[in-house]
Design an enzyme around this catalytic site. Sequence first.
Site, short mmCIF file in Angstrom:
data_model
loop_
_atom_site.label_atom_id
_atom_site.label_comp_id
_atom_site.label_asym_id
_atom_site.label_seq_id
_atom_site.Cartn_x
_atom_site.Cartn_y
_atom_site.Cartn_z
N GLY A 1 0.72 -1.12 -0.25
CA GLY A 1 -0.07 0.11 -0.02
C GLY A 1 0.94 1.25 0.06
O GLY A 1 1.75 1.36 -0.71
N GLU B 1 18.44 -6.01 -23.83
CA GLU B 1 18.88 -7.37 -24.13
C GLU B 1 17.63 -8.05 -25.30
O GLU B 1 17.54 -9.16 -25.30
CB GLU B 1 19.31 -8.34 -23.38
N1 CAA Z 1 22.30 -16.75 -33.57
C1 CAA Z 1 23.05 -16.90 -34.49
N2 CAA Z 1 22.55 -16.14 -35.94
C2 CAA Z 1 21.43 -15.71 -35.79
C3 CAA Z 1 20.73 -15.59 -34.80
C4 CAA Z 1 21.08 -16.28 -33.52
N3 CAA Z 1 20.26 -16.40 -32.54
N4 CAA Z 1 19.65 -15.01 -34.89
C5 CAA Z 1 19.73 -14.56 -36.46
N5 CAA Z 1 20.87 -14.82 -36.89
C6 CAA Z 1 21.31 -14.73 -38.12
C7 CAA Z 1 20.41 -15.44 -39.25
O1 CAA Z 1 20.66 -16.79 -39.55
C8 CAA Z 1 20.65 -14.72 -40.34
O2 CAA Z 1 21.80 -15.02 -41.01
P1 CAA Z 1 21.99 -15.13 -42.60
O3 CAA Z 1 21.96 -13.54 -43.08
O4 CAA Z 1 23.31 -15.86 -43.10
O5 CAA Z 1 20.83 -15.98 -42.86
C9 CAA Z 1 21.20 -13.26 -39.74
O6 CAA Z 1 21.45 -13.42 -38.48
C10 CAA Z 1 19.86 -12.20 -39.73
O7 CAA Z 1 18.99 -12.83 -39.14
P2 CAA Z 1 17.41 -12.06 -39.17
O8 CAA Z 1 16.92 -11.97 -40.70
O9 CAA Z 1 16.67 -13.02 -38.19
O10 CAA Z 1 17.79 -10.67 -38.60
P3 CAA Z 1 16.78 -9.44 -38.42
O11 CAA Z 1 17.43 -8.31 -38.99
O12 CAA Z 1 15.36 -9.72 -38.86
O13 CAA Z 1 16.78 -9.32 -36.79
C11 CAA Z 1 16.06 -9.81 -34.58
C12 CAA Z 1 16.36 -10.27 -35.79
C13 CAA Z 1 15.71 -10.74 -33.71
C14 CAA Z 1 14.77 -8.70 -34.69
C15 CAA Z 1 17.24 -9.03 -33.85
O14 CAA Z 1 17.56 -7.81 -34.67
C16 CAA Z 1 17.40 -8.80 -32.69
O15 CAA Z 1 17.33 -9.72 -31.93
N6 CAA Z 1 16.80 -7.57 -32.21
C17 CAA Z 1 17.04 -7.01 -30.85
C18 CAA Z 1 18.33 -6.27 -30.67
C19 CAA Z 1 18.87 -6.51 -29.00
O16 CAA Z 1 18.40 -7.55 -28.57
N7 CAA Z 1 19.50 -5.57 -28.71
C20 CAA Z 1 20.25 -5.67 -27.34
C21 CAA Z 1 21.25 -4.65 -27.13
S1 CAA Z 1 22.46 -4.97 -25.81
C22 CAA Z 1 21.88 -4.87 -24.37
O17 CAA Z 1 20.66 -4.62 -24.26
C23 CAA Z 1 22.75 -5.05 -23.18
C24 CAA Z 1 22.49 -4.26 -21.88
O18 CAA Z 1 22.66 -3.22 -21.89
C25 CAA Z 1 21.48 -5.25 -20.94
#
Ligand code: CAA
Length: 380
Positions: A339, A363
């Site tokens: 509360g 992240e």
């Molecule tokens: N592991 C390995 N490779 C991967 C993968 C993974 N988990 N995910 C995607 N890839 C690869 C794909 O296989 C692809 O490879 P190819 O081109 O050879 O086929 C390539 O990466 C591109 O994949 P997507 O087309 O799926 O990528 P996208 O541009 O559509 O993005 C997304 C996907 C999930 C949206 C991604 O951009 C994402 O995770 N965005 C969020 C960013 C993020 O988490 N930022 C955090 C910042 S750090 C932080 O916050 C730290 C802190 O302070 C606490």
Amino acid sequence: MPYQLTDEQQMMRDMVRKLAQNELAPRAAEIDRTHRFPRENIEKMAELGLMGVPIPEEYGGAGCDFLSYIITIEEISRACASTGVILAVHTSVGTFPILYFGTEEQKQKYIPKLAGGEFLGAFALTESNAGSDPANLSTTARLEGDHYIVNGNKIFITNGGEADVYVTFVTTDKSKGHKGITCLLVDKDTPGFSVGKKEEKMGLNGSQTTELIFDNARVPRENLLGKEGEGFKVAMALLDGGRIGIGAQGLGIAQAAFDVAKQYAKERVQFGKPIADFQAIRFMLADMATRIDCARLLVYRAARMRDMGLPYSKEASMAKMYATDTAMEVTTNAVQILGGYGYCREYPVERYMRDAKITQIYEGTNQIQRLVIAKHLLKD
Ligand code: CAA
């Protein structure tokens, strides 16, 4: 999957809990109030080998499994969530990239210092126009002789200004999109590199979040991590593990809030009896405890899968999303149970609620986690 910790994992949990509750928890409110970076917490953790829990002993780490590391993040965050994220970023995305993608020379140069706590790590991916869409980043690097010349700005960098080495993502060929992204190790004293604006945040006030400025920064060529154009995969792969760590942070915050709410409900008397005797409060406590248990199962499952060498990207996103949504719900309900007292700084639950919010955002936002989960579900 059984929810049974090994003797070693239990020993690690007990050791970390003792440190966290005796040393970190008593100063967490002061750190939040003064926005002070808790350097002494890092020193205490380093003394116990916690700055390199999952790092192999040959590189100066404790050589424990990933689940032991996750339990460490949970227990540290339960006491001080700021310290939790400092440790999570340092290890998951500050040290692991070098361990997995570094040359032997890079590993020898950085990892013993990072794992021993002499160095702090950071991860520089996000930019003003590249948050959820990191493939759109525009910090550039071009090779000139033996150096990369780096130009651009990073924002929202955890451990900014405190770290010794920044795992930094740049584009070496913007026309190639994510296939032009490259990862560089940037030392804090790199010429042309500086720390910019420090953010004023809602919570996690002990963790420093800053801008990074690259103005013709000269990064030695030998600091290339992995290969040119392969940085995006490095980032994505590392974030998978990092997300389990943030799930553990949410779990620790939720547990801390639940503990305070339960104790308060047993002691607070209204209408002649403890409020825990009223069904309205009982239902809230039951829901909070059930969600925390579910979150723990998901977080530990994802960590176990990683330890077993199984693909775990979907499970990491499920764990991060569910545990951090749980942190927000449980801390909000803890404030409700307390509360008016819950809304005041006299009790820690308002801090837990402020700290919880960012875990749904960084992240990868929880909306991005749902996209990752759906992508895997539909592919299966
Ligand atoms: N592991 C390995 N490779 C991967 C993968 C993974 N988990 N995910 C995607 N890839 C690869 C794909 O296989 C692809 O490879 P190819 O081109 O050879 O086929 C390539 O990466 C591109 O994949 P997507 O087309 O799926 O990528 P996208 O541009 O559509 O993005 C997304 C996907 C999930 C949206 C991604 O951009 C994402 O995770 N965005 C969020 C960013 C993020 O988490 N930022 C955090 C910042 S750090 C932080 O916050 C730290 C802190 O302070 C606490």
